[in-house]
Scaffold this motif. Structure first.
Motif, PDB file in Angstrom:
ATOM      1  N   ALA B  47       0.834  -1.206   0.000  1.00 56.63           N
ATOM      2  CA  ALA B  47       0.000   0.000   0.000  1.00 56.63           C
ATOM      3  C   ALA B  47       0.869   1.256   0.000  1.00 56.63           C
ATOM      4  N   LEU B  48       1.897   1.274   0.824  1.00 49.23           N
ATOM      5  CA  LEU B  48       2.757   2.466   0.896  1.00 49.23           C
ATOM      6  C   LEU B  48       3.493   2.690  -0.417  1.00 49.23           C
ATOM      7  N   LEU B  49       4.037   1.620  -0.999  1.00 50.00           N
ATOM      8  CA  LEU B  49       4.772   1.773  -2.265  1.00 50.00           C
ATOM      9  C   LEU B  49       3.832   2.185  -3.393  1.00 50.00           C
ATOM     10  N   SER B  50       2.655   1.595  -3.434  1.00 58.54           N
ATOM     11  CA  SER B  50       1.741   1.860  -4.557  1.00 58.54           C
ATOM     12  C   SER B  50       1.309   3.318  -4.608  1.00 58.54           C
ATOM     13  N   GLU B  51       1.317   3.962  -3.434  1.00 54.50           N
ATOM     14  CA  GLU B  51       0.869   5.355  -3.376  1.00 54.50           C
ATOM     15  C   GLU B  51       2.009   6.350  -3.596  1.00 54.50           C
ATOM     16  N   ALA B  52       3.233   5.862  -3.599  1.00 53.92           N
ATOM     17  CA  ALA B  52       4.383   6.756  -3.789  1.00 53.92           C
ATOM     18  C   ALA B  52       4.614   6.976  -5.287  1.00 53.92           C
ATOM     19  N   PRO B  53       5.176   8.141  -5.664  1.00 52.84           N
ATOM     20  CA  PRO B  53       5.445   8.413  -7.084  1.00 52.84           C
ATOM     21  C   PRO B  53       6.343   7.323  -7.672  1.00 52.84           C
ATOM     22  N   GLY B  54       5.904   6.754  -8.799  1.00 50.24           N
ATOM     23  CA  GLY B  54       6.697   5.707  -9.443  1.00 50.24           C
ATOM     24  C   GLY B  54       6.704   4.397  -8.680  1.00 50.24           C
ATOM     25  N   TYR B  60      14.536   3.845   3.926  1.00 47.56           N
ATOM     26  CA  TYR B  60      14.436   4.558   5.199  1.00 47.56           C
ATOM     27  C   TYR B  60      13.038   5.151   5.417  1.00 47.56           C
ATOM     28  N   GLU B  61      12.495   5.758   4.358  1.00 43.30           N
ATOM     29  CA  GLU B  61      11.166   6.376   4.450  1.00 43.30           C
ATOM     30  C   GLU B  61      10.082   5.321   4.660  1.00 43.30           C
ATOM     31  N   LEU B  62      10.257   4.218   3.961  1.00 46.47           N
ATOM     32  CA  LEU B  62       9.293   3.131   4.078  1.00 46.47           C
ATOM     33  C   LEU B  62       9.251   2.605   5.514  1.00 46.47           C
ATOM     34  N   GLY B  63      10.416   2.413   6.108  1.00 50.43           N
ATOM     35  CA  GLY B  63      10.479   1.919   7.481  1.00 50.43           C
ATOM     36  C   GLY B  63       9.843   2.901   8.446  1.00 50.43           C
ATOM     37  N   ARG B  64      10.097   4.172   8.186  1.00 51.45           N
ATOM     38  CA  ARG B  64       9.534   5.199   9.053  1.00 51.45           C
ATOM     39  C   ARG B  64       8.009   5.232   8.929  1.00 51.45           C
ATOM     40  N   ALA B  65       7.505   5.137   7.705  1.00 51.09           N
ATOM     41  CA  ALA B  65       6.058   5.188   7.497  1.00 51.09           C
ATOM     42  C   ALA B  65       5.370   3.958   8.096  1.00 51.09           C
ATOM     43  N   ALA B  66       6.037   2.807   8.014  1.00 51.39           N
ATOM     44  CA  ALA B  66       5.420   1.581   8.519  1.00 51.39           C
ATOM     45  C   ALA B  66       5.599   1.430  10.033  1.00 51.39           C
ATOM     46  N   GLY B  67       6.581   2.149  10.586  1.00 51.12           N
ATOM     47  CA  GLY B  67       6.821   2.038  12.024  1.00 51.12           C
ATOM     48  C   GLY B  67       7.678   0.843  12.391  1.00 51.12           C
ATOM     49  N   TRP B  68       8.549   0.415  11.482  1.00 56.78           N
ATOM     50  CA  TRP B  68       9.378  -0.768  11.733  1.00 56.78           C
ATOM     51  C   TRP B  68      10.835  -0.390  11.893  1.00 56.78           C
ATOM     52  N   GLU B  69      11.551  -1.245  12.575  1.00 52.92           N
ATOM     53  CA  GLU B  69      12.987  -1.040  12.679  1.00 52.92           C
ATOM     54  C   GLU B  69      13.672  -1.661  11.460  1.00 52.92           C
ATOM     55  N   LYS B  70      14.943  -1.281  11.318  1.00 45.09           N
ATOM     56  CA  LYS B  70      15.709  -1.614  10.119  1.00 45.09           C
ATOM     57  C   LYS B  70      15.747  -3.115   9.815  1.00 45.09           C
ATOM     58  N   SER B  71      16.022  -3.929  10.819  1.00 41.70           N
ATOM     59  CA  SER B  71      16.214  -5.354  10.532  1.00 41.70           C
ATOM     60  C   SER B  71      14.887  -6.000  10.136  1.00 41.70           C
ATOM     61  N   ARG B  72      13.800  -5.573  10.756  1.00 39.18           N
ATOM     62  CA  ARG B  72      12.509  -6.127  10.381  1.00 39.18           C
ATOM     63  C   ARG B  72      12.171  -5.781   8.931  1.00 39.18           C
ATOM     64  N   LEU B  73      12.422  -4.519   8.576  1.00 42.67           N
ATOM     65  CA  LEU B  73      12.145  -4.072   7.213  1.00 42.67           C
ATOM     66  C   LEU B  73      13.015  -4.838   6.214  1.00 42.67           C
ATOM     67  N   HIS B  74      14.274  -5.031   6.563  1.00 39.93           N
ATOM     68  CA  HIS B  74      15.190  -5.757   5.699  1.00 39.93           C
ATOM     69  C   HIS B  74      14.661  -7.167   5.418  1.00 39.93           C
ATOM     70  N   HIS B  75      14.289  -7.876   6.467  1.00 41.52           N
ATOM     71  CA  HIS B  75      13.787  -9.248   6.286  1.00 41.52           C
ATOM     72  C   HIS B  75      12.485  -9.254   5.479  1.00 41.52           C
TER      73      HIS B  75
END
Lengths: 153, 153
Positions: B47-54, B60-75
Protein backbone atom coordinates in the motif's frame (compact mmCIF):
# COMPACT_ATOMS: atom_id res chain seq x y z
CA UNK A 1 -17.36 3.24 -4.85
CA UNK A 2 -18.17 -0.18 -3.41
CA UNK A 3 -20.19 -0.17 -0.19
CA UNK A 4 -17.30 -1.48 1.85
CA UNK A 5 -14.68 0.92 0.51
CA UNK A 6 -13.27 3.33 3.07
CA UNK A 7 -13.71 7.07 2.69
CA UNK A 8 -10.62 9.26 2.76
CA UNK A 9 -11.47 10.26 6.31
CA UNK A 10 -11.94 6.67 7.46
CA UNK A 11 -8.76 5.56 5.75
CA UNK A 12 -6.79 8.36 7.38
CA UNK A 13 -8.21 7.52 10.81
CA UNK A 14 -7.45 3.83 10.34
CA UNK A 15 -3.91 4.37 9.15
CA UNK A 16 -3.03 6.82 11.89
CA UNK A 17 -4.34 4.38 14.49
CA UNK A 18 -2.64 1.34 12.98
CA UNK A 19 0.71 3.04 12.47
CA UNK A 20 0.74 4.48 15.94
CA UNK A 21 0.21 1.00 17.34
CA UNK A 22 2.82 -0.54 15.04
CA UNK A 23 5.45 2.01 15.99
CA UNK A 24 4.61 1.70 19.66
CA UNK A 25 5.00 -2.09 19.47
CA UNK A 26 8.34 -1.68 17.72
CA UNK A 27 9.68 0.75 20.28
CA UNK A 28 8.51 -1.26 23.27
CA UNK A 29 10.04 -4.41 21.84
CA UNK A 30 13.36 -2.67 21.21
CA UNK A 31 13.52 -1.61 24.86
CA UNK A 32 12.47 -5.05 26.12
CA UNK A 33 14.92 -6.93 23.92
CA UNK A 34 17.81 -4.66 24.77
CA UNK A 35 17.23 -4.76 28.51
CA UNK A 36 15.97 -8.29 29.12
CA UNK A 37 16.02 -10.32 25.89
CA UNK A 38 12.23 -10.67 26.01
CA UNK A 39 9.87 -9.96 23.10
CA UNK A 40 6.51 -8.22 23.47
CA UNK A 41 4.92 -11.64 23.08
CA UNK A 42 7.08 -13.15 25.84
CA UNK A 43 6.19 -10.27 28.12
CA UNK A 44 2.47 -10.60 27.43
CA UNK A 45 2.48 -14.33 28.21
CA UNK A 46 4.54 -13.90 31.38
CA UNK A 47 2.34 -11.04 32.63
CA UNK A 48 -0.90 -12.93 31.97
CA UNK A 49 0.34 -16.16 33.59
CA UNK A 50 1.87 -14.39 36.59
CA UNK A 51 -1.47 -12.82 37.43
CA UNK A 52 -3.48 -16.04 37.14
CA UNK A 53 -4.05 -18.27 40.21
CA UNK A 54 -1.10 -20.64 40.57
CA UNK A 55 0.60 -18.94 37.61
CA UNK A 56 -1.42 -21.08 35.17
CA UNK A 57 -4.07 -20.55 32.53
CA UNK A 58 -5.78 -22.82 30.05
CA UNK A 59 -4.01 -22.42 26.74
CA UNK A 60 -7.31 -21.43 25.18
CA UNK A 61 -7.86 -18.67 27.74
CA UNK A 62 -4.33 -17.41 27.31
CA UNK A 63 -4.77 -17.12 23.54
CA UNK A 64 -8.03 -15.31 23.99
CA UNK A 65 -6.57 -12.86 26.50
CA UNK A 66 -3.54 -12.16 24.32
CA UNK A 67 -5.59 -11.89 21.11
CA UNK A 68 -3.60 -14.54 19.24
CA UNK A 69 -4.62 -17.40 17.06
CA UNK A 70 -3.88 -21.00 17.98
CA UNK A 71 -0.81 -21.58 15.83
CA UNK A 72 0.91 -18.39 16.93
CA UNK A 73 0.29 -19.24 20.57
CA UNK A 74 1.57 -22.76 20.03
CA UNK A 75 4.85 -21.54 18.51
CA UNK A 76 5.21 -18.89 21.20
CA UNK A 77 4.78 -21.42 24.02
CA UNK A 78 7.21 -23.82 22.34
CA UNK A 79 9.87 -21.10 22.18
CA UNK A 80 9.23 -20.10 25.79
CA UNK A 81 9.39 -23.76 26.83
CA UNK A 82 12.79 -24.15 25.21
CA UNK A 83 14.04 -21.13 27.12
CA UNK A 84 12.53 -22.36 30.39
CA UNK A 85 10.20 -19.35 30.82
CA UNK A 86 6.92 -21.27 30.70
CA UNK A 87 5.74 -24.87 30.43
CA UNK A 88 2.71 -26.67 29.05
CA UNK A 89 0.95 -29.22 31.24
CA UNK A 90 -1.92 -31.52 30.40
CA UNK A 91 -4.43 -31.48 33.21
CA UNK A 92 -6.69 -34.52 33.07
CA UNK A 93 -9.72 -34.04 30.86
CA UNK A 94 -9.66 -30.30 31.33
CA UNK A 95 -7.15 -29.86 28.57
CA UNK A 96 -3.83 -28.11 28.29
CA UNK A 97 -2.51 -25.44 30.61
CA UNK A 98 0.35 -22.97 30.28
CA UNK A 99 2.33 -22.39 33.49
CA UNK A 100 4.91 -19.77 34.35
CA UNK A 101 8.20 -21.15 35.71
CA UNK A 102 10.40 -19.67 38.42
CA UNK A 103 12.77 -18.52 35.70
CA UNK A 104 9.82 -16.88 33.94
CA UNK A 105 8.79 -15.04 37.10
CA UNK A 106 12.32 -13.79 37.63
CA UNK A 107 12.57 -12.61 34.02
CA UNK A 108 9.25 -10.78 34.33
CA UNK A 109 10.22 -9.12 37.61
CA UNK A 110 13.47 -7.92 36.13
CA UNK A 111 11.85 -6.60 32.96
CA UNK A 112 8.73 -5.03 34.48
CA UNK A 113 10.08 -1.69 35.79
CA UNK A 114 11.82 -0.81 32.51
CA UNK A 115 8.82 -1.88 30.46
CA UNK A 116 6.43 0.16 32.61
CA UNK A 117 8.73 3.17 32.31
CA UNK A 118 8.66 2.89 28.52
CA UNK A 119 4.87 2.39 28.36
CA UNK A 120 4.55 5.52 30.47
CA UNK A 121 7.05 7.56 28.47
CA UNK A 122 5.76 6.60 25.01
CA UNK A 123 2.04 6.26 25.62
CA UNK A 124 0.54 7.06 29.02
CA UNK A 125 2.27 10.41 29.54
CA UNK A 126 1.56 11.57 25.99
CA UNK A 127 -2.15 11.90 26.83
CA UNK A 128 -3.96 13.59 29.69
CA UNK A 129 -5.66 11.20 32.15
CA UNK A 130 -9.00 12.06 30.54
CA UNK A 131 -7.65 11.44 27.03
CA UNK A 132 -6.14 8.14 28.15
CA UNK A 133 -9.49 7.02 29.57
CA UNK A 134 -11.26 8.12 26.40
CA UNK A 135 -8.79 6.24 24.21
CA UNK A 136 -9.17 3.10 26.33
CA UNK A 137 -12.97 3.37 26.26
CA UNK A 138 -12.98 3.49 22.47
CA UNK A 139 -10.43 0.67 22.24
CA UNK A 140 -12.60 -1.30 24.67
CA UNK A 141 -15.66 -0.85 22.46
CA UNK A 142 -13.74 -2.24 19.49
CA UNK A 143 -12.22 -5.02 21.61
CA UNK A 144 -15.62 -6.18 22.90
CA UNK A 145 -16.88 -6.52 19.33
CA UNK A 146 -13.75 -8.36 18.26
CA UNK A 147 -14.12 -10.82 21.10
CA UNK A 148 -17.82 -11.36 20.39
CA UNK A 149 -16.95 -11.87 16.74
CA UNK A 150 -14.31 -14.40 17.79
CA UNK A 151 -16.97 -16.49 19.49
CA UNK A 152 -19.18 -16.48 16.43
CA UNK A 153 -19.17 -19.68 14.35
CA UNK B 1 5.60 2.58 44.18
CA UNK B 2 8.37 3.69 41.86
CA UNK B 3 7.72 6.92 39.96
CA UNK B 4 7.49 5.14 36.63
CA UNK B 5 5.11 2.42 37.80
CA UNK B 6 1.69 2.49 36.22
CA UNK B 7 -1.43 3.06 38.29
CA UNK B 8 -4.23 0.50 38.06
CA UNK B 9 -6.14 2.88 35.84
CA UNK B 10 -3.20 3.48 33.51
CA UNK B 11 -2.42 -0.21 33.33
CA UNK B 12 -6.03 -1.02 32.47
CA UNK B 13 -6.08 1.65 29.76
CA UNK B 14 -2.80 0.45 28.30
CA UNK B 15 -3.79 -3.22 28.28
CA UNK B 16 -7.18 -2.61 26.71
CA UNK B 17 -5.53 -0.56 23.97
CA UNK B 18 -2.73 -3.06 23.34
CA UNK B 19 -5.00 -6.12 23.33
CA UNK B 20 -7.44 -4.47 20.99
CA UNK B 21 -4.57 -3.89 18.60
CA UNK B 22 -3.24 -7.43 18.92
CA UNK B 23 -6.61 -9.00 18.27
CA UNK B 24 -7.35 -6.64 15.39
CA UNK B 25 -3.98 -7.44 13.78
CA UNK B 26 -4.66 -11.15 14.18
CA UNK B 27 -8.10 -10.97 12.63
CA UNK B 28 -7.02 -8.79 9.72
CA UNK B 29 -4.11 -11.07 8.98
CA UNK B 30 -6.31 -14.16 9.04
CA UNK B 31 -8.59 -12.62 6.44
CA UNK B 32 -5.68 -11.41 4.29
CA UNK B 33 -3.85 -14.74 4.41
CA UNK B 34 -6.95 -16.75 3.65
CA UNK B 35 -8.02 -14.60 0.72
CA UNK B 36 -4.73 -13.52 -0.83
CA UNK B 37 -1.78 -15.15 0.94
CA UNK B 38 -0.52 -11.72 2.06
CA UNK B 39 0.48 -10.82 5.62
CA UNK B 40 -0.35 -7.51 7.29
CA UNK B 41 3.27 -6.51 6.72
CA UNK B 42 3.09 -7.38 2.99
CA UNK B 43 -0.08 -5.34 2.67
CA UNK B 44 1.41 -2.33 4.45
CA UNK B 45 4.49 -2.32 2.20
CA UNK B 46 2.44 -2.75 -0.99
CA UNK B 47 0.00 0.00 0.00
CA UNK B 48 2.76 2.47 0.90
CA UNK B 49 4.77 1.77 -2.26
CA UNK B 50 1.74 1.86 -4.56
CA UNK B 51 0.87 5.36 -3.38
CA UNK B 52 4.38 6.76 -3.79
CA UNK B 53 5.44 8.41 -7.08
CA UNK B 54 6.70 5.71 -9.44
CA UNK B 55 5.79 3.05 -6.88
CA UNK B 56 9.06 3.63 -5.05
CA UNK B 57 10.22 4.90 -1.68
CA UNK B 58 13.57 5.17 0.01
CA UNK B 59 13.92 2.17 2.29
CA UNK B 60 14.44 4.56 5.20
CA UNK B 61 11.17 6.38 4.45
CA UNK B 62 9.29 3.13 4.08
CA UNK B 63 10.48 1.92 7.48
CA UNK B 64 9.53 5.20 9.05
CA UNK B 65 6.06 5.19 7.50
CA UNK B 66 5.42 1.58 8.52
CA UNK B 67 6.82 2.04 12.02
CA UNK B 68 9.38 -0.77 11.73
CA UNK B 69 12.99 -1.04 12.68
CA UNK B 70 15.71 -1.61 10.12
CA UNK B 71 16.21 -5.35 10.53
CA UNK B 72 12.51 -6.13 10.38
CA UNK B 73 12.15 -4.07 7.21
CA UNK B 74 15.19 -5.76 5.70
CA UNK B 75 13.79 -9.25 6.29
CA UNK B 76 10.36 -8.19 5.06
CA UNK B 77 11.76 -6.80 1.80
CA UNK B 78 13.88 -9.91 1.30
CA UNK B 79 10.82 -12.14 1.62
CA UNK B 80 8.81 -9.92 -0.71
CA UNK B 81 11.68 -9.91 -3.19
CA UNK B 82 11.75 -13.71 -3.23
CA UNK B 83 8.03 -13.75 -3.97
CA UNK B 84 8.36 -11.09 -6.66
CA UNK B 85 6.11 -8.55 -4.90
CA UNK B 86 8.72 -5.82 -4.44
CA UNK B 87 12.35 -5.17 -5.33
CA UNK B 88 15.23 -3.20 -3.87
CA UNK B 89 17.18 -0.89 -6.14
CA UNK B 90 20.27 1.14 -5.40
CA UNK B 91 19.86 4.61 -6.80
CA UNK B 92 23.21 6.36 -7.19
CA UNK B 93 24.33 8.18 -4.06
CA UNK B 94 20.77 8.62 -2.88
CA UNK B 95 20.74 5.21 -1.29
CA UNK B 96 18.45 2.23 -1.48
CA UNK B 97 14.90 2.27 -2.76
CA UNK B 98 12.07 -0.24 -2.45
CA UNK B 99 9.90 -0.58 -5.56
CA UNK B 100 6.58 -2.30 -6.09
CA UNK B 101 6.51 -4.79 -8.99
CA UNK B 102 3.65 -5.46 -11.40
CA UNK B 103 2.97 -8.66 -9.53
CA UNK B 104 2.88 -6.64 -6.30
CA UNK B 105 0.36 -4.20 -7.75
CA UNK B 106 -1.85 -7.02 -8.92
CA UNK B 107 -1.71 -8.72 -5.52
CA UNK B 108 -2.60 -5.44 -3.80
CA UNK B 109 -5.51 -4.74 -6.13
CA UNK B 110 -6.91 -8.20 -5.56
CA UNK B 111 -6.55 -8.02 -1.79
CA UNK B 112 -7.68 -4.42 -1.25
CA UNK B 113 -11.49 -4.78 -1.37
CA UNK B 114 -11.60 -7.67 1.09
CA UNK B 115 -9.12 -5.97 3.40
CA UNK B 116 -11.09 -2.71 3.36
CA UNK B 117 -14.28 -4.64 4.10
CA UNK B 118 -12.64 -6.25 7.13
CA UNK B 119 -11.16 -2.95 8.39
CA UNK B 120 -14.64 -1.47 8.12
CA UNK B 121 -16.40 -4.40 9.77
CA UNK B 122 -13.96 -4.83 12.67
CA UNK B 123 -12.88 -1.24 13.35
CA UNK B 124 -14.44 1.65 11.42
CA UNK B 125 -18.09 0.60 11.84
CA UNK B 126 -17.66 -0.18 15.52
CA UNK B 127 -17.29 3.53 16.27
CA UNK B 128 -19.39 6.53 15.30
CA UNK B 129 -17.70 8.93 12.83
CA UNK B 130 -17.04 11.30 15.74
CA UNK B 131 -15.56 8.53 17.88
CA UNK B 132 -13.39 7.41 14.98
CA UNK B 133 -12.04 10.93 14.52
CA UNK B 134 -11.43 11.24 18.25
CA UNK B 135 -9.59 7.93 18.35
CA UNK B 136 -7.44 8.93 15.39
CA UNK B 137 -6.70 12.35 16.93
CA UNK B 138 -5.44 10.74 20.12
CA UNK B 139 -3.49 8.13 18.17
CA UNK B 140 -2.01 10.95 16.09
CA UNK B 141 -0.84 12.77 19.21
CA UNK B 142 0.98 9.65 20.39
CA UNK B 143 2.32 8.94 16.89
CA UNK B 144 3.80 12.44 16.54
CA UNK B 145 5.70 11.97 19.79
CA UNK B 146 6.89 8.52 18.78
CA UNK B 147 8.21 9.85 15.48
CA UNK B 148 9.91 12.80 17.16
CA UNK B 149 11.44 10.40 19.66
CA UNK B 150 12.61 8.23 16.76
CA UNK B 151 14.61 11.15 15.41
CA UNK B 152 16.25 11.78 18.75
CA UNK B 153 19.85 10.57 19.12
Amino acid sequence: MAAHALTERELRAWRTSFRMLELLRTRLEQQLQASSGLSNADYTVLALLSEAPGGRLRVYELGRAAGWEKSRLHHQLTRMGTRGLAARERCGSRGMYAVITEKGRTALEEAAPGHAREVRRLFVDRLTPEELDRFADLAGTVLDHLRADDQAP
